[in-house]
Design a protein around this motif. Structure first.
Motif, PDB file in Angstrom:
ATOM      1  N   LEU A 157      32.394 -70.799  72.835  1.00  0.00           N
ATOM      2  CA  LEU A 157      33.309 -71.183  73.925  1.00  0.00           C
ATOM      3  C   LEU A 157      33.610 -72.680  73.841  1.00  0.00           C
ATOM      4  CD1 LEU A 157      31.805 -69.261  76.975  1.00  0.00           C
ATOM      5  CD2 LEU A 157      34.084 -68.952  76.062  1.00  0.00           C
ATOM      6  N   ARG A 160      35.942 -73.579  71.100  1.00  0.00           N
ATOM      7  CA  ARG A 160      37.326 -73.186  71.377  1.00  0.00           C
ATOM      8  C   ARG A 160      37.911 -73.973  72.551  1.00  0.00           C
ATOM      9  NH1 ARG A 160      38.048 -66.807  70.078  1.00  0.00           N
ATOM     10  NH2 ARG A 160      36.536 -66.688  68.404  1.00  0.00           N
ATOM     11  N   GLU A 161      37.202 -75.020  72.949  1.00  0.00           N
ATOM     12  CA  GLU A 161      37.644 -75.881  74.066  1.00  0.00           C
ATOM     13  C   GLU A 161      37.789 -75.094  75.367  1.00  0.00           C
ATOM     14  OE1 GLU A 161      40.798 -78.836  72.766  1.00  0.00           O
ATOM     15  OE2 GLU A 161      40.810 -77.359  71.160  1.00  0.00           O
ATOM     16  N   ILE A 162      36.897 -74.119  75.565  1.00  0.00           N
ATOM     17  CA  ILE A 162      36.935 -73.347  76.811  1.00  0.00           C
ATOM     18  C   ILE A 162      35.788 -73.810  77.699  1.00  0.00           C
ATOM     19  CG2 ILE A 162      36.766 -71.044  77.856  1.00  0.00           C
ATOM     20  CD1 ILE A 162      37.827 -69.940  75.141  1.00  0.00           C
ATOM     21  N   ASN A 163      36.141 -74.338  78.844  1.00  0.00           N
ATOM     22  CA  ASN A 163      35.123 -74.738  79.813  1.00  0.00           C
ATOM     23  C   ASN A 163      35.052 -73.651  80.876  1.00  0.00           C
ATOM     24  OD1 ASN A 163      33.562 -75.873  81.794  1.00  0.00           O
ATOM     25  ND2 ASN A 163      34.492 -77.900  81.644  1.00  0.00           N
ATOM     26  N   LYS A 166      35.880 -74.312  84.431  1.00  0.00           N
ATOM     27  CA  LYS A 166      37.255 -74.647  84.819  1.00  0.00           C
ATOM     28  C   LYS A 166      38.215 -73.459  84.781  1.00  0.00           C
ATOM     29  CE  LYS A 166      37.085 -79.549  83.757  1.00  0.00           C
ATOM     30  NZ  LYS A 166      37.435 -80.603  82.800  1.00  0.00           N
ATOM     31  N   ILE A 167      37.683 -72.285  84.436  1.00  0.00           N
ATOM     32  CA  ILE A 167      38.543 -71.095  84.428  1.00  0.00           C
ATOM     33  C   ILE A 167      38.846 -70.709  85.875  1.00  0.00           C
ATOM     34  CG2 ILE A 167      38.667 -68.646  83.775  1.00  0.00           C
ATOM     35  CD1 ILE A 167      36.754 -69.311  81.448  1.00  0.00           C
ATOM     36  N   PRO A 168      40.139 -70.439  86.194  1.00  0.00           N
ATOM     37  CA  PRO A 168      40.453 -70.044  87.572  1.00  0.00           C
ATOM     38  C   PRO A 168      39.602 -68.863  88.020  1.00  0.00           C
ATOM     39  CG  PRO A 168      42.444 -70.314  86.276  1.00  0.00           C
ATOM     40  CD  PRO A 168      41.304 -70.465  85.336  1.00  0.00           C
ATOM     41  N   ARG A 171      40.390 -65.313  87.175  1.00  0.00           N
ATOM     42  CA  ARG A 171      40.305 -64.933  85.760  1.00  0.00           C
ATOM     43  C   ARG A 171      38.858 -64.920  85.259  1.00  0.00           C
ATOM     44  NH1 ARG A 171      45.377 -64.652  84.201  1.00  0.00           N
ATOM     45  NH2 ARG A 171      46.833 -66.323  84.756  1.00  0.00           N
ATOM     46  N   HIS A 174      37.426 -61.477  84.414  1.00  0.00           N
ATOM     47  CA  HIS A 174      37.951 -60.969  83.142  1.00  0.00           C
ATOM     48  C   HIS A 174      37.267 -61.687  81.977  1.00  0.00           C
ATOM     49  CE1 HIS A 174      40.583 -60.059  79.841  1.00  0.00           C
ATOM     50  NE2 HIS A 174      40.923 -61.331  79.719  1.00  0.00           N
ATOM     51  N   ALA A 175      37.143 -63.002  82.114  1.00  0.00           N
ATOM     52  CA  ALA A 175      36.518 -63.816  81.066  1.00  0.00           C
ATOM     53  C   ALA A 175      35.073 -63.382  80.853  1.00  0.00           C
ATOM     54  CB  ALA A 175      36.572 -65.291  81.450  1.00  0.00           C
ATOM     55  N   ALA A 178      34.918 -60.009  79.164  1.00  0.00           N
ATOM     56  CA  ALA A 178      35.374 -60.131  77.772  1.00  0.00           C
ATOM     57  C   ALA A 178      34.298 -60.767  76.890  1.00  0.00           C
ATOM     58  CB  ALA A 178      36.655 -60.971  77.716  1.00  0.00           C
ATOM     59  N   ILE A 179      33.483 -61.623  77.473  1.00  0.00           N
ATOM     60  CA  ILE A 179      32.445 -62.326  76.705  1.00  0.00           C
ATOM     61  C   ILE A 179      31.162 -61.485  76.612  1.00  0.00           C
ATOM     62  CG2 ILE A 179      30.891 -64.328  76.745  1.00  0.00           C
ATOM     63  CD1 ILE A 179      33.306 -65.830  78.080  1.00  0.00           C
ATOM     64  N   PHE A 181      30.671 -58.139  77.149  1.00  0.00           N
ATOM     65  CA  PHE A 181      30.768 -56.816  76.518  1.00  0.00           C
ATOM     66  C   PHE A 181      30.459 -56.863  75.009  1.00  0.00           C
ATOM     67  CE2 PHE A 181      33.531 -53.523  74.517  1.00  0.00           C
ATOM     68  CZ  PHE A 181      32.731 -52.436  74.849  1.00  0.00           C
TER      69      PHE A 181
ATOM     70  N   THR B  77      35.838 -81.466  69.423  1.00  0.00           N
ATOM     71  CA  THR B  77      36.371 -80.096  69.345  1.00  0.00           C
ATOM     72  C   THR B  77      37.892 -80.060  69.514  1.00  0.00           C
ATOM     73  OG1 THR B  77      35.708 -79.822  71.654  1.00  0.00           O
ATOM     74  CG2 THR B  77      34.325 -78.775  70.025  1.00  0.00           C
ATOM     75  N   LEU B  92      34.238 -64.017  69.239  1.00  0.00           N
ATOM     76  CA  LEU B  92      33.942 -63.955  70.667  1.00  0.00           C
ATOM     77  C   LEU B  92      34.435 -62.657  71.300  1.00  0.00           C
ATOM     78  CD1 LEU B  92      32.591 -66.088  72.497  1.00  0.00           C
ATOM     79  CD2 LEU B  92      34.832 -66.909  73.107  1.00  0.00           C
ATOM     80  N   GLU B  98      41.721 -59.147  70.450  1.00  0.00           N
ATOM     81  CA  GLU B  98      41.204 -59.850  71.630  1.00  0.00           C
ATOM     82  C   GLU B  98      40.645 -61.219  71.263  1.00  0.00           C
ATOM     83  OE1 GLU B  98      38.981 -57.597  74.830  1.00  0.00           O
ATOM     84  OE2 GLU B  98      37.501 -59.120  74.359  1.00  0.00           O
ATOM     85  N   TRP B 103      41.723 -67.287  71.620  1.00  0.00           N
ATOM     86  CA  TRP B 103      42.131 -68.586  71.052  1.00  0.00           C
ATOM     87  C   TRP B 103      43.431 -69.084  71.699  1.00  0.00           C
ATOM     88  CZ3 TRP B 103      39.703 -72.133  68.381  1.00  0.00           C
ATOM     89  CH2 TRP B 103      38.635 -71.786  67.563  1.00  0.00           C
ATOM     90  N   LYS B 106      42.784 -68.932  76.159  1.00  0.00           N
ATOM     91  CA  LYS B 106      41.555 -69.634  76.577  1.00  0.00           C
ATOM     92  C   LYS B 106      41.166 -69.290  78.017  1.00  0.00           C
ATOM     93  CE  LYS B 106      42.674 -73.547  73.578  1.00  0.00           C
ATOM     94  NZ  LYS B 106      41.808 -73.525  72.443  1.00  0.00           N
ATOM     95  N   PHE B 107      41.508 -68.124  78.442  1.00  0.00           N
ATOM     96  CA  PHE B 107      41.249 -67.616  79.809  1.00  0.00           C
ATOM     97  C   PHE B 107      41.966 -68.453  80.895  1.00  0.00           C
ATOM     98  CE2 PHE B 107      37.309 -66.364  77.494  1.00  0.00           C
ATOM     99  CZ  PHE B 107      37.533 -65.013  77.495  1.00  0.00           C
ATOM    100  N   GLN B 108      42.893 -69.280  80.485  1.00  0.00           N
ATOM    101  CA  GLN B 108      43.615 -70.130  81.445  1.00  0.00           C
ATOM    102  C   GLN B 108      44.973 -69.523  81.792  1.00  0.00           C
ATOM    103  OE1 GLN B 108      42.469 -72.785  82.961  1.00  0.00           O
ATOM    104  NE2 GLN B 108      40.617 -73.186  81.783  1.00  0.00           N
ATOM    105  N   LYS B 158      44.616 -79.351  63.790  1.00  0.00           N
ATOM    106  CA  LYS B 158      43.255 -79.910  63.699  1.00  0.00           C
ATOM    107  C   LYS B 158      42.814 -80.082  62.243  1.00  0.00           C
ATOM    108  CE  LYS B 158      41.493 -77.881  67.981  1.00  0.00           C
ATOM    109  NZ  LYS B 158      40.484 -77.002  68.549  1.00  0.00           N
TER     110      LYS B 158
END
Lengths: 242, 223
Positions: A157, A160-163, A166-168, A171, A174-175, A178-179, A181, B77, B92, B98, B103, B106-108, B158
């Protein structure tokens, strides 16, 4: 120290934590437990590892503490404000449950650092049937596996620059699914291959099996085990007497 | 041109075993640098150091002319895509589709048609379109690797650090990787590749180094 000694300590402390009925006794037991953990894992690295493992569970303990405090309505009223009323029994139970959980978590954390095979041999040392030994040892093995897998997922995570924080909120569910499972599915996939590997190695094919490594108790293992068992009976005797 | 990475007198030990002993290395932003060496010589360790995962080294590393240790991992990163040696660790999602979607959004953001179109094109290019909806764990090691390599196409801007990208790839997969690398280089970006088969990259590599006996030596390419 032999894995069997770890098991004896864990069984005795966890049993005592369940039978103790006062906050003072539980606090003493917690202190003993902390001493044991400190004595058995004196390196900073192990303490950091232990802290990382426990910090999320501490939040859970805090949550349970608050629930007990708010919803136990017996005893004297200690505090009242608006719709919040705290009772003496609620306070007592909240403390007891939290300390008990903390003792259990701390002491069980010792077992997670025992290598899988040592654990298996320790149980076999007590002549427990191999099938049961394997099942119990496998549980710890899979907890380790999940821990590693979750760490990998956390790293991925980050890469992939996913914090996650900070995900709403809408969501997040779902996140999370998805992680988690794939982590579960991957673990189940590993279990399947592990079962196949066991069959290939002739699991339960013969009534007896031999072991390449033998685990023998050393003099200090005997001393610690004897002290622990004697202390257990002494505490139980004092508890029953009172 | 100032180097992207500049390693000066870098030493690294693991469990009292010396991996690097005062090595010097410069990596350019727009070049493909190949690091070769036998098993256990420190290729993966070097990749991890360059991605900021291992920080207990001695010596200096400058990244974009700044001290590497003072740079935040979030910034690293945002500038570098890192593909780990173990293929599974790079994935992931439950399916290739999926995984690539994560990617993108990013769940945003919500998955949309534009995302799907881009993803389809990338899946096709990586030759995994037919496996797009299959569970990741049911794919072969080579197919999983292709999914990982496909993810590089979402990180075109990148710098890439690829740890053993050839592992479990068949010849078709290798050609896909080389074409992706060539395109990446044409767009002005570079990569650092750790491999045991440096010759495979001879057409795209600018410099090839070899790690041997705790030192690093350039064995081919621009001087």
């Amino acid at each position: 120290m032999n894995a069997r000694t770890y098991l004896v300590i864990t069984i005795i402390i966890s049993t005592l934590s369940l039978v103790q009925r006062s906050v003072t006794q539980l606090c003493i037991l917690l202190a003993v437990c902390v001493l044991f953990v400190g004595f058995l894992s004196p390196t900073k690295k192990r303490f950091v590892h232990l802290w990382k493992r426990l910090r999320f569970l501490l939040i859970l303990i805090l949550f349970i503490f608050i629930l007990q405090l708010l919803f136990r309505h017996h005893g004297e009223v200690l505090f009242h404000w608006s719709f919040i009323t705290l009772y003496s029994e609620g306070m007592l139970i909240a403390f007891m449950v939290s300390i008990r959980l903390l003792i259990l978590l701390l002491i069980v954390s010792l077992l997670f650092d025992i290598p899988y095979y040592d654990f298996l041999l320790a149980l076999r040392g007590w002549k427990i049937p191999y099938e049961f030994c394997l099942m119990i040892a496998s549980t710890f093995y899979f907890v380790h596996m999940f821990e590693d897998q979750l760490k990998t997922t956390k790293d991925q995570l980050r890469f992939r620059e996913i914090n996650f924080g900070k995900i709403p909120l809408f969501r997040k569910f779902h996140a999370f699914s998805a992680i988690i499972f794939p982590v579960l599915a991957h673990a189940m996939h590993t279990v399947r291959y592990r079962a196949i590997a066991l069959d290939i190695k002739g699991f339960r094919l013969h009534p007896n099996r031999t072991y390449y490594i033998s685990q023998k108790l050393k003099w200090f293992d005997y001393i610690i085990q004897i002290i622990c068992v004697l202390s257990f009976f002494l505490v139980m005797y004092l508890l029953l007497k009172s | 041109m100032n180097p992207y990475f500049s390693l000066q007198n870098l030493s690294f030990s693991y469990n009292d075993k010396s991996i690097f002993n005062e090595i010097n290395l410069e990596i350019q932003r727009n070049e493909v640098t190949v690091i070769s060496g036998e098993n256990g010589t420190g290729k993966t360790t070097l990749c991890k150091i360059l991605f900021g995962l291992l920080t207990q080294y001695k010596g200096n590393i400058a990244f974009e002319e700044k001290d590497f240790l003072s740079i935040d991992q979030t910034y690293i990163t945002s500038k570098i895509a890192y593909i780990q040696e173990q293929t599974q660790n790079n994935l992931l999602g439950a399916t290739p589709n999926e995984d690539l979607a994560i990617w993108q959004h990013k769940f945003q953001k919500k998955d949309n048609d534009q995302f799907k179109e881009t993803r389809d094109a990338i899946l096709k290019r990586s030759d995994i379109k037919e496996q797009a909806e299959k569970p990741i764990w049911a794919l072969s090691a080579g197919q999983q690797k292709r999914v990982v390599l496909a993810s590089l196409l979402f990180n075109k801007e990148k710098f890439w650090i690829l740890d053993d990208p050839l592992f479990s790839l068949d010849s078709k997969g290798i050609n896909i990787l080389l074409s992706i690398l060539a395109q990446h280089k044409l767009s002005g970006s570079g990569a650092c590749i750790a491999t045991q088969r440096p010759k495979t990259f001879s057409l795209v590599a600018d410099r090839i180094y070899e790690i041997k006996d705790t030192t690093i030596e350039q064995i081919a390419g621009n001087r």
